[in-house]
Enzyme design. Structure first.
Site, PDB file in Angstrom:
ATOM      1  N   HIS A 249      -0.979  19.166  19.636  1.00 35.75           N
ATOM      2  CA  HIS A 249      -2.079  18.772  18.753  1.00 35.75           C
ATOM      3  C   HIS A 249      -2.960  19.997  18.564  1.00 35.75           C
ATOM      4  O   HIS A 249      -3.252  20.716  19.524  1.00 35.75           O
ATOM      5  CB  HIS A 249      -2.865  17.630  19.414  1.00 35.75           C
ATOM      6  CG  HIS A 249      -3.793  16.927  18.482  1.00 35.75           C
ATOM      7  ND1 HIS A 249      -4.925  17.515  17.977  1.00 35.75           N
ATOM      8  CD2 HIS A 249      -3.741  15.681  17.955  1.00 35.75           C
ATOM      9  CE1 HIS A 249      -5.542  16.645  17.181  1.00 35.75           C
ATOM     10  NE2 HIS A 249      -4.839  15.532  17.145  1.00 35.75           N
ATOM     11  N   ARG A 269     -11.428  16.070  11.348  1.00 37.60           N
ATOM     12  CA  ARG A 269     -11.041  16.762  10.111  1.00 37.60           C
ATOM     13  C   ARG A 269     -10.868  15.781   8.962  1.00 37.60           C
ATOM     14  O   ARG A 269     -11.253  16.055   7.838  1.00 37.60           O
ATOM     15  CB  ARG A 269      -9.756  17.571  10.338  1.00 37.60           C
ATOM     16  CG  ARG A 269      -9.998  18.857  11.109  1.00 37.60           C
ATOM     17  CD  ARG A 269      -8.716  19.535  11.542  1.00 37.60           C
ATOM     18  NE  ARG A 269      -8.063  18.815  12.611  1.00 37.60           N
ATOM     19  CZ  ARG A 269      -6.773  18.538  12.672  1.00 37.60           C
ATOM     20  NH1 ARG A 269      -5.977  18.926  11.696  1.00 37.60           N
ATOM     21  NH2 ARG A 269      -6.280  17.867  13.695  1.00 37.60           N
TER      22      ARG A 269
END
Ligand code: FAD
Length: 630
Positions: A249, A269
């Protein structure tokens, strides 16, 4: 000779995360007497930690969304290596499974017109993740547990015992599967609280044990994730596929050291957070690969415009699939543009008001304040890649979850194929609901096929399982399991991590061979009650097998794709795209063989532009000009 308690069941589900609970609910609903076994406390599983949401093409926020688009995004994200049948079933059934959760009591965030709200996530063309703030997994588990309790209450009324047909065994760890000839006959386990050994006798076992992250030093995974289900399957004669694909990740915490690796959700995000390097540059614009170029914004203005006007702007590059973002961060840090603690900056503080940040991202706000003394409403977070998810897993039949060993099933993260070489965020929660349900059904219909004839467990197999479990406690001298674990984690992190090279993987395999000898000689003090050192000594065998599988497959695949990046073979190869690597165990040794990837059906191929297909497929695989979408 130890006297072992035998507990007879129809179906034994190993794992009480989302996949295990959904599987157990289905098996019970089909009338099968079912046990749910969980290594840690009931309710503590990775599913509970999932923050962003469950991906399902409900079309609530963008009406253009439909299962075909979800399917296409999933295949794109997996770089065309996904099992097409699994990806199709997943895209078609995720919506139904999410709505079923709502029916069972899940309280999702709502749109202004009262529908389940959906948020943006990397690689998903439309806002698609059904969510509950940044605590979606908690609500998912709460709802599934509530459903388990509901079924138990009904059994209490009807049968006089809530556990009569569905029973939870918390803090119970399965160390071996047992067979009768070629067929599964049960699972052998120890109970942490009492230190007792037990045998679950059952013709059908569903593996739902989640991931393997604890084989790596920097990881978002917690202590239970030692690849037990992967190793149990291998030892029982099943096959694993796609083990070379491990997802790092892009955004784990990098500081302070005690929390390194803890996840920073992609929702940051998805909700507008941006990545910057130490020069203040939004560097992701420089990392959009050719295969994705036409889908992503070229300027900050266009990227920012997308959040409010997605029809007329392309997506920000921060929302590229995870493998792309993780590699980009790795490069920025390596080239000297990293943050003081070896990450990059992820900023929401300049992107939305503080009140909006604490409303949308309450857990992240809390996490950074408590663990790093950082106020994310006022300053950026420091983040870097962390080992997060394994795409590889047990080779299963897409429709039933059946492994190649009769009576063995797998669902959720422990199963392979669905996500190809890279999983899209949000596709795991939906995966475990869809295939948890299907594996429960698969196990029930396998039992129906058996009739009254059930497998039995031989006493000598049982005693062999006891002897293997007790071995570390009975050695008079030997190594400390924690020291061996640390070396294994360092080997995997440093030599088979986010960027790989043939010579380094070979070195890793040599190290693993030495670690294997040491694992055979670890010693734990104390007894079988709540003894973490002993538990680790047993888990080490699983981590070792998983690590060898990952390393062997990573060495074999001479290309870069999704969660497998080879410095010495940096390109994606259309020839390798046709190949799945299968791992099996023969005479205790990890073996590899190749299997062709199932081709996409013509109606599914039509969902892609020919130009896009040409980036992945060989010329011979490309459809005739008129078949592909214009
Ligand atoms: P898990 O939920 O991991 O459960 C595994 C179960 O198996 C546990 O109960 C464990 O105790 C048990 N177990 C393991 N070994 C044994 C054994 N030997 N004996 C008995 N029991 C055993 N995915 C998304 O789609 N969206 C997200 O927003 C998201 N966020 C995430 C955030 C974090 C921090 C993490 C770590 C993962 C996230 N993921 C997300 C990934 C996703 O949560 C997992 O892939 C998914 O929950 C796995 O579900 P599962 O049911 O397969 O296994």
């Amino acid at each position: 000779m130890s006297e072992i308690t035998r507990l007879p069941y129809d179906v034994v589900v190993i794992g009480a995360g989302g996949a295990g609970l959904r599987a157990a609910i289905e098996a019970r609903q089909q009338g099968k007497k079912t046990a749910i076994i969980s290594k840690s406390l009931f309710g503590k599983a990775h599913t509970v930690m999932a923050e962003g949401g469950a991906a399902a093409a409900l079309g609530n926020v963008s009406q253009q969304d439909r299962w075909q688009v979800h399917f296409r995004d999933t295949i794109r994200g997996g770089k065309f290596l996904n099992d097409p049948r699994m990806a199709e079933l997943h895209a078609k059934e995720a919506g139904e499974r999410v709505l079923e959760l709502e029916y069972w009591g899940a309280l999702f965030d709502r749109t202004s017109d009262g529908k389940i709200s959906q948020r943006n996530f990397g690689g998903h063309e439309y806002p698609r993740l059904a969510h509950v703030g940044d605590r979606t997994g908690l609500e998912l588990i709460r709802t599934l547990q509530q459903r388990v309790v509901q079924l138990q209450q009904a059994d209490a009324v009807e049968l006089g015992d809530p556990d009569a047909m569905l029973k939870v065994f918390a803090e119970t760890t399965v160390t071996e599967l047992v067979k009768d000839g070629e067929r599964i006959a049960g699972a052998f386990a120890y109970i942490r609280e009492s230190g007792e050994f037990v045998l679950f006798e059952a013709p059908a076992v569903i593996l739902a044990t989640g991931g393997v992250g604890k084989s790596f030093k920097v990881t978002s995974n917690s202590w239970e994730y030692t690849g037990d289900g992967h190793a149990l399957a291998l030892r029982a004669g099943a096959t694993l596929l796609n083990m070379e694909f491990v997802q790092f990740h892009p955004t784990g915490m990098v500081w302070p050291p005690s929390v390194k690796g803890i996840l920073v959700t992609e929702s940051v995000r998805g909700d507008g957070g941006v990545l910057r390097n130490s020069n203040g540059e939004r560097f992701m614009f420089g990392y959009v690969p050719d295969v994705f170029r036409s889908h992503y914004a070229e300027s900050e203005e266009e990227a920012d415009g997308w959040y409010t006007d997605p029809e007329n702007n392309r997506r920000p590059p921060e929302l590229l699939p995870r493998d792309e973002v993780a590699r980009a961060i790795n490069t920025e840090v390596k080239e000297g543009r990293g943050s003081p603690h070896g990450g990059v900056y992820l900023d929401v503080s300049t992107r939305m008001p503080a009140s909006e940040i604490t409303r949308r991202l309450p857990s992240m706000h809390h996490q950074f304040r408590e663990l790093a003394d950082v106020d994310i409403t006022a300053e950026p977070m420091e983040v870097g890649p962390t080992c997060h998810y394994v795409m590889g897993g047990v080779e299963v039949d897409a429709d039933t979850g059946a492994a190649v060993v009769p009576g063995l099933f797998a669902a959720g993260e422990v199963a392979g194929g669905m996500h190809g070489s890279n999983r899209l965020g949000g596709n795991s929660l939906s995966d475990l609901l869809v295939f948890g349900c299907r594996s429960g059904l698969g196990a029930a219909s396998y039992l129906d096929g058996l009739g009254s004839e059930r497998p039995t467990v031989a006493e000598e197999d049982l005693q062999a399982a006891v002897a293997a479990a007790q071995a570390p406690l009975q050695r008079e001298a030997g190594e400390n399991p924690y020291a061996v674990h640390q070396e294994l984690q360092e080997t995997m992190n440093d030599l088979v991590g986010i960027i790989r090279r043939g010579s380094e993987i070979e070195e890793a395999l040599e190290n693993l061979a030495k670690i294997r000898e040491r694992v055979a000689n670890v010693r734990s003090e104390g007894g079988t009650i709540y003894n973490p050192g002993w538990h680790l000594a047993l888990d080490l065998w699983n981590m070792l097998l998983v690590s060898e599988s990952i390393a062997r497959a990573a060495l074999e695949r001479e290309e870069s794709r999704g969660g497998h990046t080879r410095d010495d073979f940096p390109e994606m190869s259309p020839e390798w795209r046709k190949v799945n690597l299968l791992v099996s165990l023969r005479d205790g040794k990890v073996r590899l063989r190749q299997r062709p990837v199932d081709p996409l059906r013509p109606d599914l191929l039509e969902l892609f532009e020919r130009e896009e297909l040409a980036k992945y497929l060989t010329d011979a695989e490309l459809p005739a000009e008129e078949t592909a979408k214009e």
